[in-house]
Design an enzyme around this catalytic site. Structure first.
Site, PDB file in Angstrom:
ATOM      1  N   SER A 180     -40.691  97.702  22.662  1.00  0.00           N
ATOM      2  CA  SER A 180     -39.896  98.701  23.379  1.00  0.00           C
ATOM      3  C   SER A 180     -40.729  99.964  23.534  1.00  0.00           C
ATOM      4  CB  SER A 180     -38.629  99.006  22.601  1.00  0.00           C
ATOM      5  OG  SER A 180     -38.982  99.394  21.291  1.00  0.00           O
ATOM      6  N   ASP A 231     -35.086  80.108  34.624  1.00  0.00           N
ATOM      7  CA  ASP A 231     -36.286  79.260  34.725  1.00  0.00           C
ATOM      8  C   ASP A 231     -36.235  78.119  33.717  1.00  0.00           C
ATOM      9  OD1 ASP A 231     -37.521  80.802  36.716  1.00  0.00           O
ATOM     10  OD2 ASP A 231     -38.278  82.221  35.226  1.00  0.00           O
ATOM     11  N   ASP A 234     -39.862  87.321  32.752  1.00  0.00           N
ATOM     12  CA  ASP A 234     -39.360  88.145  33.863  1.00  0.00           C
ATOM     13  C   ASP A 234     -39.174  89.563  33.368  1.00  0.00           C
ATOM     14  OD1 ASP A 234     -38.700  86.846  36.476  1.00  0.00           O
ATOM     15  OD2 ASP A 234     -37.789  85.387  35.121  1.00  0.00           O
ATOM     16  N   ALA A 241     -36.365  88.679   9.256  1.00  0.00           N
ATOM     17  CA  ALA A 241     -37.397  89.079   8.292  1.00  0.00           C
ATOM     18  C   ALA A 241     -38.661  89.319   9.101  1.00  0.00           C
ATOM     19  CB  ALA A 241     -37.614  87.964   7.274  1.00  0.00           C
ATOM     20  N   GLY A 263     -39.876  91.594  20.114  1.00  0.00           N
ATOM     21  CA  GLY A 263     -40.061  92.233  21.409  1.00  0.00           C
ATOM     22  C   GLY A 263     -40.911  93.473  21.310  1.00  0.00           C
ATOM     23  N   CYS A 301     -49.537 103.580  22.591  1.00  0.00           N
ATOM     24  CA  CYS A 301     -48.536 103.232  21.586  1.00  0.00           C
ATOM     25  C   CYS A 301     -47.661 104.417  21.232  1.00  0.00           C
ATOM     26  CB  CYS A 301     -49.178 102.640  20.351  1.00  0.00           C
ATOM     27  SG  CYS A 301     -49.265 100.858  20.488  1.00  0.00           S
TER      28      CYS A 301
END
Ligand SMILES: Cc1cc2nc3c(=O)[nH]c(=O)nc-3n(C[C@H](O)[C@H](O)[C@H](O)COP(=O)(O)OP(=O)(O)OC[C@H]3O[C@@H](n4cnc5c(N)ncnc54)[C@H](O)[C@@H]3O)c2cc1C
Length: 765
Positions: free
Chosen positions: A544, A492, A469, A449, A542, A419
Site C-alpha cells: 500500500s 480472469d 489487474d 502471521a 499486498g 518507500c
C-alpha cells in the site's frame, strides 16, 4: 469519483437524503468548504418530494418529475454517496453503523431520515397493510395494488387509515387513479369503494373548520365514507377491526397514521422526546451531543414543536446548512425559529386543490396549477444543477482544522516518494488487525502471521493460475471500489476454469490525515476481502502507498487441474455464444463523470459489477463450455476477437440480443463514451459487414470497455439454452445467448453482425 485534490481534515456525515439534506448538499456544492469532506448515507437513492407524491399517486407526474436524484446531487456537492440504511450510531467512537458497508467515521453528523407511520405494531398491521412510509416501498406496494385490482373482477374495498392531510390526500389520489385505470380497462368504477378511517373526532384535526368542511364535501361527492372515532385494533385479511367491536370490510389497507421515530437514535444515547424523535435546540443541534444535528420529521425542536410535515423539513434545510458550516469552522451556530402558520395546498386527486392557512381557505383548479408551478420550481432547483468548475485545491481555513491539523496537512504536502510513500506501518497494522481474515489450509504463511512473503501450498498435480489487474477508482465508495476491483481481477481466474485460492492487494490511497487514510484503506480492503472470502480465497498480503488518487488492484491466484483449463481457443463451429452480464459500464461511468447519468442507472451498474462471476463459471463448466473469457477493457468485440483467432473460427453476433445495462442506451445515444472507446473501435476491422451493422443502436456497445464484466463462453448447441436458464436462476438475470460459432471463412474479419432492429430495441428504459 469525487477527486477534489485537497486534504480531508474534517468529516461531515449526512444520514438520510431528506428534504433538509438536499438543501445542505446544494449549498455546499455552490460554496464548498475546503478540507471538509461530505458523505451522504442514504437508504434510498431518490428522495420523493412529499408535495408531489399525491400527484404521482394520482397519475399526474412521472417518477423523475417528483424524485430528487441523490447521486447527481451528491456528485454536484462533491460528496460521497453510500447507499445503505443506517442501523446504529456509536457516539463515543464517532462512527455510523450501516447495514451494507463498514462503519463510517464522522466529526460532525447530521440526521434527516424522516419518520415512519406509527402503530404498525397493531396485530396484523405489519403483514396486511401497505404503509405509506418508507415511500419507495409504498410506491412498489401501490403498483402491485393497481395490478391486483385490474386482475380482479370482484368488488374491491380500500380502507385508508389516517385522517390527517396525508390520509385524506391519499384516499382522493388513489381513488382518482384507480378510477382512471378501471375506465381505461373498460371496467365499471362502481365496484371500487374507498373508506377513510381515523381515531380522531374529525378529519384534518389540525386544520381550520373551513378547510375541513371543504374536504368533507369533496369526500362525500366522491362517495368516500368517513369513519371517525374508529381506533384500529387488529387487521386480518379482508377486515379492519376497531376498538369497541366495529369491523370494516377492506381488501386492501393503506396506512397513513402519525409519524414515529426509528428506535436506534434513542438507543445510541441521543436525547429524544417521549416519542423517540431527536431533541434539538433552536440551531437544530442535538441537546445532548453538540456534534450531532437533526432536521425534518426525525427532529423535535425543543422550543418550537411543529407538525411532522415536509414543509418544515424544507424550511430547515438552509439554516441547517449554515449551522453545519459554522460548526465545522468552530463558530457558534445561529438560532432559527420555524414559522407558526404555513400554507397548506392539499389536493383532491383530480387536478384540483384547496389552500389553507390559519382560518383562510380557497379552492379551485387554479390552486392546483399554482401548487404545480411551486412544486416544479422546487424540483428544478435539485434536478437541473449548474455545471460547476472542477474544484481546485483551496487553502484550508485554520478554523476548520486547528493549528495542529494544519501542520499535519503541510507535512502531507511534503510526503516522500519511493518507500517513503508507503502507508505508515501503524496505520497498516491497525487496518490488518480490523480485517478479520480467516485461516485457509493452503496458505502456509499469510496475513495472520506475516513474513517477508506469503507461502502457498499447491496440491501435487495441480497448477497455479495467476493474473493481475489495477486501476483508478471510478466510484466514490472505497468499499464498493474494493469489491468491484476484486471481482474484476477474479474474472480472469474464473474464465480459465480455475478455483480462486488467494490474492495480494496493491492499494494507493490519497494523501491525508492518518485517520482518513486508515478508513479509506480499511474500507477498500474490507470490500475486496468480502468478495475473496465469498469465493473461498484468502487475502495473503499486498503493498500500500499514498498517492494522488485512489487506485486499487489485486494479484490473484487460482488452482486448476491442468487438463480442465478453459482456454480462449476452444470455440468450435456449431457452438452457441453466451454472455452472462449486461454491457454498458464504460458509457455509464463516462456519463456519471459528466453528471449525465441517473443515479439509479449507476446503482444498477454497480450492482452488476459487484456480482461475482464464480457461480456463472461453474454453471458454464457444468454445461460443457468449450472456451471462455471475461469481458473487460477491450469490450465485447475485442475479447471475442481474442477467442476467434486461436480457435480458427468465425463468430456471428446478434446485436439485437445483446443485454444492456439500464441507461446505457440513453448515454450512448447522447454520444457519451468511455475515453478507451476510440481505441477499442479500431478493432472494427475484425467485422466483416460493418456498413449494415454500424447504424444499429447496439453497435457502439461492442466497443464499450467493461469493468468487472461478465463471462463470454461458447457452448455446445444442445446445452446452451439450459445453461442460460440456469444462469438466470443463479441471479444472472440478463444472461443471454448472443450468437453462434461458424467455420472459419476469414482470418482477418472473422466476425459478422446481425443487425435487424426491432421496434422494442430503442428507448426501452
Ligand atoms: C402521502 C403523503 C403525502 C404527504 N404530503 C405532504 C405535503 O403535501 N406537504 C407536506 O409538507 N408534507 C407532506 N407529507 C409529509 C412528508 O412526507 C414528510 O413530512 C416529509 O417527507 C419529511 O421529510 P424529511 O426530510 O424529514 O424525511 P424524508 O423526506 O422522509 O427523507 C428521509 C430520507 O432518509 C432516508 N432514510 C430513512 N431511513 C434511513 C436510514 N435508516 N438510514 C439511511 N437513510 C435513511 C430515506 O431514504 C430518505 O432519503 C406527506 C406524507 C405522505 C405520506
Amino acid at each position: 469519483m469525487q477527486n477534489t485534490g485537497e486534504a480531508v481534515v474534517k468529516e461531515l456525515v449526512l444520514v438520510g437524503g431528506g428534504h433538509s439534506h438536499v438543501a445542505v448538499l446544494k449549498r455546499f456544492g455552490m460554496r464548498p468548504l475546503p478540507g471538509l469532506r461530505l458523505t451522504l448515507i442514504s437508504r434510498d437513492l431518490h428522495t420523493p418530494y412529499s408535495g408531489m407524491l399525491p400527484g404521482y399517486i394520482a397519475g399526474h407526474y412521472e417518477y423523475d418529475d417528483c424524485h430528487i436524484d441523490l447521486r447527481k446531487l451528491a456528485r454536484f456537492a462533491s460528496a460521497r454517496l453510500y447507499h445503505s440504511p443506517v442501523e446504529a450510531l456509536d457516539l463515543a467512537e464517532k462512527r455510523v453503523h450501516c447495514r451494507d458497508r463498514p462503519p463510517v467515521r464522522f466529526d460532525l453528523l447530521s440526521i434527516n431520515i424522516g419518520s415512519r407511520p406509527q402503530t404498525l405494531d397493531i396485530p396484523g398491521a405489519d403483514k396486511y397493510v401497505i404503509p405509506v412510509k418508507p415511500i419507495d416501498r409504498f410506491l412498489d406496494g401501490w403498483e402491485r395494488l393497481i395490478r391486483r385490482i385490474l386482475n380482479s373482477t370482484a368488488p374491491f374495498r380500500i380502507a385508508v387509515v389516517g385522517g390527517g392531510a396525508g390520509g385524506v390526500e391519499l384516499a382522493l389520489a388513489s381513488q382518482h387513479r384507480l378510477r382512471q385505470e378501471l375506465t381505461k380497462a373498460g371496467r365499471s368504477i362502481e365496484a371500487l369503494q374507498h373508506r377513510l378511517v381515523t381515531d380522531t373526532a374529525e378529519i384534518l384535526p389540525s386544520h381550520a373548520r373551513r378547510t375541513r368542511t371543504a374536504f368533507q364535501q369533496v369526500l362525500a361527492s366522491r362517495h368516500i365514507s368517513i369513519f371517525t372515532n374508529h381506533r384500529v385494533s387488529r387487521i386480518e385479511p379482508g377486515w379492519v377491526h376497531c376498538e369497541g367491536g366495529q369491523s370494516l370490510e377492506a381488501d386492501a389497507v393503506l396506512w397513513v397514521t402519525h409519524a414515529s421515530a426509528s428506535p436506534w437514535l434513542a438507543q445510541a444515547g441521543l436525547a429524544t422526546d417521549a416519542r423517540g424523535f431527536v431533541l434539538v435546540d433552536d440551531a437544530l443541534r442535538c441537546v445532548s451531543h453538540p456534534e450531532v444535528f437533526a432536521a425534518g420529521d426525525i427532529a423535535t425542536v425543543r422550543n418550537h414543536d411543529r407538525p411532522k410535515a415536509g414543509v418544515f423539513a424544507v424550511r430547515q434545510g438552509p439554516p441547517l446548512a449554515v449551522n453545519l458550516r459554522r460548526a465545522a469552522l468552530g463558530k457558534a451556530p445561529k438560532a432559527f425559529t420555524p414559522q407558526q402558520n404555513f400554507l397548506s395546498l392539499i389536493t383532491t386527486g383530480d387536478r384540483y386543490a384547496i389552500a389553507s392557512r390559519g382560518s383562510w381557505s380557497v379552492q379551485g383548479a387554479w390552486v392546483w396549477r399554482w401548487k404545480d408551478w411551486i412544486d416544479r420550481r422546487f424540483m428544478a432547483k435539485y434536478n437541473d444543477l449548474p455545471l460547476m468548475q472542477e474544484r481546485q485545491s483551496a487553502t484550508i481555513d485554520p478554523r476548520l482544522a486547528g493549528q495542529d491539523a494544519l501542520r499535519e496537512i503541510s507535512a502531507i504536502a511534503m510526503r516522500c516518494g519511493g518507500c517513503g510513500a508507503k502507508v505508515g506501518s501503524t496505520t497498516l497494522s491497525r487496518v490488518i488487525g480490523r480485517l478479520e481474515t480467516r485461516q485457509h489450509s493452503d496458505v502456509l504463511i499469510g496475513l495472520q502471521a506475516p513474513d517477508d512473503a506469503a507461502v502457498l501450498q499447491v496440491e501435487p498435480g495441480k497448477v497455479l493460475v495467476q493474473s493481475v489487474d489495477y486501476f483508478r477508482a471510478f466510484v466514490d465508495d472505497a468499499y464498493d471500489f474494493g469489491r468491484i476491483a476484486a471481482n474484476h481481477s477474479l474474472g480472469d481466474i474464473f474464465a480459465m476454469g480455475a478455483k480462486a485460492q488467494s490474492a495480494q492487494a496493491i492499494a494507493t490511497v490519497p494523501y491525508g490525515k492518518e485517520a482518513v487514510v486508515e478508513e479509506t484503506l480499511y474500507d477498500m480492503l474490507r470490500g475486496a476481502l468480502q468478495i475473496l472470502e465469498d469465493c473461498g480465497a484468502a487475502l495473503i498480503g499486498g503493498h500500500s502507498s499514498e498517492g494522488a488518487e485512489l487506485a486499487f488492484g489485486l494479484v490473484v491466484n487460482g488452482i486448476a487441474e491442468p487438463g480442465a483449463l478453459l482456454r480462449k481457443g476452444g470455440m468450435q463451429p456449431g457452438n452457441r455464444l453466451v454472455l452472462t452480464k449486461p454491457l454498458g459500464t464504460g458509457t455509464l461511468f463516462a456519463a456519471d463523470m459528466r453528471h449525465a447519468a441517473k443515479g439509479r442507472w449507476i446503482q444498477a451498474a454497480i450492482a452488476s459489477m459487484v456480482q461475482s462471476n464464480r457461480h456463472a463459471a461453474e454453471c458454464l463448466r457444468r454445461h460443457g463450455a468449450t472456451a471462455c473469457t471475461d469481458v473487460t477493457g477491450f469490450g465485447l468485440l475485442g475479447h471475442l476477437a481474442e477467442m476467434t483467432r486461436p480457435s480458427a473460427v468465425d463468430a456471428v453476433i446478434d446485436l439485437e440480443a445483446l443485454p444492456v445495462l439500464q441507461g446505457a442506451r440513453e448515454t450512448m445515444r447522447a454520444g457519451i463514451f468511455s475515453s478507451l472507446q476510440p481505441q477499442n473501435v479500431r478493432l472494427r476491422r475484425a467485422v466483416r459487414n460493418l456498413e449494415e451493422a454500424a447504424s444499429h443502436p447496439h453497435y457502439a456497445l461492442l466497443f464499450d470497455p467493461q469493468t468487472a464484466g461478465g463471462l463470454l463462453a461458447s457452448l455446445p448447441e444442445k446445452t446452451a439454452e439450459a445453461c442460460v436458464a440456469e444462469l438466470r436462476q443463479l441471479g444472472y438475470a440478463q444472461a443471454t445467448l448472443i450468437g453462434r460459432v461458424e467455420p472459419e471463412s476469414s482470418a482477418t474479419a472473422p466476425i459478422r453482425l446481425l443487425a435487424k432492429v426491432t421496434s422494442q430495441s430503442i428507448g426501452r428504459e
